[in-house]
Design an enzyme around this catalytic site. Structure first.
Site, PDB file in Angstrom:
ATOM      1  N   LYS A   1      23.355  38.685  27.613  1.00 25.10           N
ATOM      2  CA  LYS A   1      22.177  39.005  28.404  1.00 25.10           C
ATOM      3  C   LYS A   1      21.932  40.505  28.385  1.00 25.10           C
ATOM      4  CE  LYS A   1      20.662  39.161  33.233  1.00 25.10           C
ATOM      5  NZ  LYS A   1      21.003  38.836  34.639  1.00 25.10           N
TER       6      LYS A   1
ATOM      7  N   LYS B   1      37.943  42.453  43.073  1.00 32.12           N
ATOM      8  CA  LYS B   1      38.308  43.271  41.906  1.00 32.12           C
ATOM      9  C   LYS B   1      39.583  44.049  42.196  1.00 32.12           C
ATOM     10  CE  LYS B   1      36.436  46.717  38.716  1.00 32.12           C
ATOM     11  NZ  LYS B   1      35.237  47.566  38.393  1.00 32.12           N
TER      12      LYS B   1
ATOM     13  N   LYS C   1      22.015  46.653  31.818  1.00 33.50           N
ATOM     14  CA  LYS C   1      22.570  48.010  31.818  1.00 33.50           C
ATOM     15  C   LYS C   1      24.093  47.970  31.900  1.00 33.50           C
ATOM     16  CE  LYS C   1      18.481  49.489  34.374  1.00 33.50           C
ATOM     17  NZ  LYS C   1      17.979  49.752  35.732  1.00 33.50           N
TER      18      LYS C   1
END
Length: 342
Positions: A208, A119, A211
């Site tokens: 999906k 990332k 959270k």
């Protein structure tokens, strides 16, 4: 004739948010089924949550919420050991001992660590370790200790968590190679649920339920809020009178995880025949959900009260877990040459 020795199953739950319908279908139900096959141990991984949770009040709330959720869902504390990770100090002593036999290269290949570095690379950061704390880096060792200190035979996990169990096996193997003449850890194995797309529920945006997507339907919502969120589940513009494909419907996907088989079969036929609108299907889903969740909701809220039995049950579980952990740690200390009489 002697009875077969039961095997131990260990399940860890990280308290990082409110429980939702996806957790119930994808994790809680399958894990509760395992209590029928194994000596089962459940723990709330509150120290693991420190890698992301910085609010102490929130961490306390989520920790009690996880425990209350599992008890409300049917976990029997008389048959299952359930405890907070933070109540077992032996875990953290063993963490250091096993860190000393764990190769750094193994940690460099851990999925979460690699993902964090990737990332940073994708955003053009020069320091690929920017923002990565040692808790995230050492996470696999602590998870290995969670598994090994309870002498776990099997660990039920999703496919994305298999590496953690493999690391536990590798670390146990390294210790056994060095000290196996004095003490050997069990080599744990992962149990991955059979492929079942129905266990992955769609969320409020069609993706999906997760959270991380902020698209969940919390498990213990009051009735009015539950109805409101069910109405938000996305549907297409197929007219009421037109036939509909049940398997492409997010509403039907959730319904078939909570309704009886007769209701599922009848609803499928009516959708395919036409004449049933999405609004009617959503109303049906709400009624089915509310009927199943209401007794769980009541039990959950009773356990979350400050003067409930929850903390006493966790203390009892911690005592049982510590007896097991202390036995293992005594053996490890003796094997590595640490005075066990202190």
């Amino acid at each position: 004739m002697s009875q077969p020795v039961s095997k131990t199953s260990l399940t860890g739950i990280k308290p990082t948010g409110e429980p939702h319908l996806g957790n119930f279908v994808g994790a809680i139900r399958p894990a509760l089924e395992l209590t029928k096959q194994y000596e089962s141990i459940y723990f709330i991984a509150d120290y693991h949550a420190l890698t992301t949770i910085r609010d102490p009040k929130l961490l306390r709330h989520y920790t009690r919420s996880v425990a209350a959720t599992w008890l409300a869902a049917g976990l029997d504390p008389g048959r299952t050991v359930m405890y907070r990770q933070s109540d077992i100090p032996e875990i953290f002593e063993l963490h250091w001992a096993l860190s000393c036999v764990t190769a750094k290269g193994l940690m460099n290949r851990a999925h979460a660590y690699k993902a964090a570095r990737d990332k940073n690379a994708a955003t053009g950061r020069e320091d690929l370790d920017a923002g990565i704390n040692m808790g995230l880096y050492n996470y696999p060792v602590l998870m290995a200790v969670d598994i090994l200190i309870m002498e776990s035979d099997v660990v039920p996990v999703g496919k994305d968590q298999v590496q953690h169990v493999e690391y536990a096996a590798d670390i146990a193997g390294s210790f056994n190679h060095l000290y196996g003449d004095s003490y050997e850890f069990k080599i744990p194995k992962a149990i991955v649920p059979e492929a079942d797309t129905g266990r992955t529920l769609p969320g409020l945006d069609g993706r999906k339920m997760s959270k991380s997507y902020d698209n969940t339907i919390p498990l213990f919502l009051p009735e009015a809020q539950l109805r409101k969120l069910v109405r938000r589940i996305p549907t297409d513009s197929t007219p009421v009178e037109a036939p509909k494909d049940p398997d492409s419907s997010a509403v039907f996907q959730i319904l078939r995880q909570f309704a009886t088989q007769d209701v599922i079969t009848d609803t499928r036929k009516r959708l395919m025949a036409g004449g049933v609108g999405w609004g009617e299907l959503k109303n049906q889903l709400f009624e089915v959900l509310n009927q199943e969740i209401t007794p769980l909701r009541e039990r959950y809220h009773a356990l979350m009260e400050p003067d409930s039995e929850l903390d006493a049950l966790l203390a009892e579980g911690a005592q049982k877990a510590r007896e097991r952990a202390q036995r293992v740690l005594r053996s490890v200390r003796s094997a590595i040459g640490i005075d066990t009489e202190r």
